[in-house]
Design a protein around this motif. Structure first.
Motif, PDB file in Angstrom:
ATOM      1  N   ARG A   1     -60.674  34.271 -77.140  1.00 56.85           N
ATOM      2  CA  ARG A   1     -61.639  35.368 -77.202  1.00 56.85           C
ATOM      3  C   ARG A   1     -61.003  36.508 -77.973  1.00 56.85           C
ATOM      4  NH1 ARG A   1     -63.972  38.542 -72.035  1.00 56.85           N
ATOM      5  NH2 ARG A   1     -61.788  39.155 -71.973  1.00 56.85           N
ATOM      6  N   GLN A   2     -61.719  37.014 -78.921  1.00 54.61           N
ATOM      7  CA  GLN A   2     -61.259  38.116 -79.756  1.00 54.61           C
ATOM      8  C   GLN A   2     -62.234  39.284 -79.583  1.00 54.61           C
ATOM      9  OE1 GLN A   2     -58.403  37.704 -81.545  1.00 54.61           O
ATOM     10  NE2 GLN A   2     -58.283  35.627 -80.736  1.00 54.61           N
TER      11      GLN A   2
ATOM     12  N   GLN B   1     -59.198  47.980 -79.761  1.00 57.49           N
ATOM     13  CA  GLN B   1     -58.705  49.140 -79.021  1.00 57.49           C
ATOM     14  C   GLN B   1     -59.572  49.420 -77.796  1.00 57.49           C
ATOM     15  OE1 GLN B   1     -59.346  49.268 -82.357  1.00 57.49           O
ATOM     16  NE2 GLN B   1     -57.264  49.302 -83.174  1.00 57.49           N
ATOM     17  N   GLU B   2     -60.856  49.272 -77.941  1.00 54.69           N
ATOM     18  CA  GLU B   2     -61.774  49.539 -76.829  1.00 54.69           C
ATOM     19  C   GLU B   2     -62.199  48.269 -76.109  1.00 54.69           C
ATOM     20  OE1 GLU B   2     -65.041  51.927 -78.187  1.00 54.69           O
ATOM     21  OE2 GLU B   2     -63.721  53.216 -79.368  1.00 54.69           O
TER      22      GLU B   2
END
Length: 99
Positions: free
Chosen positions: A36-37, A42-43
């Protein structure tokens, strides 16, 4: 001693037959690992999935649609099971030839 050897031969042949049956019943498969990317790491928002694999010495990464994720997970698990069964078959065949 001869009955022990015959018993070992029979057990090993039976094991190979079970492995062959398991291989025949595997179903669709594909190599790789699913990860999973995030489009915004960052958030940790907007996740997506991809599969990475190497086939014929070429590495590939492909995007996965969320609706295909479950099916691809089954295919990857089947491939891992396939590799494990082939290793077991090889071990049993070597043992059989040594007996």
């Amino acid at each position: 001693m001869a009955t022990s050897l015959l018993r070992q031969l029979k057990q090993t042949e039976d094991r190979i037959d079970r492995i062959k049956r398991d291989l025949a019943n595997l179903g669709p498969m594909r190599p790789g690992s699913i990860s999973r990317q995030f489009r915004n790491p960052q958030e940790r928002k907007t996740p997506y999935y991809q599969i990475s694999y190497t086939h014929r010495m070429k590495s590939r990464t492909e995007y996965l649609r969320r609706e295909n994720l479950a099916a691809v997970r089954v295919e990857v698990a089947n491939f891992k099971r396939f590799r494990k069964l082939v290793d077991q078959w090889t071990d049993a065949a070597l043992k059989l030839s040594q007996l």
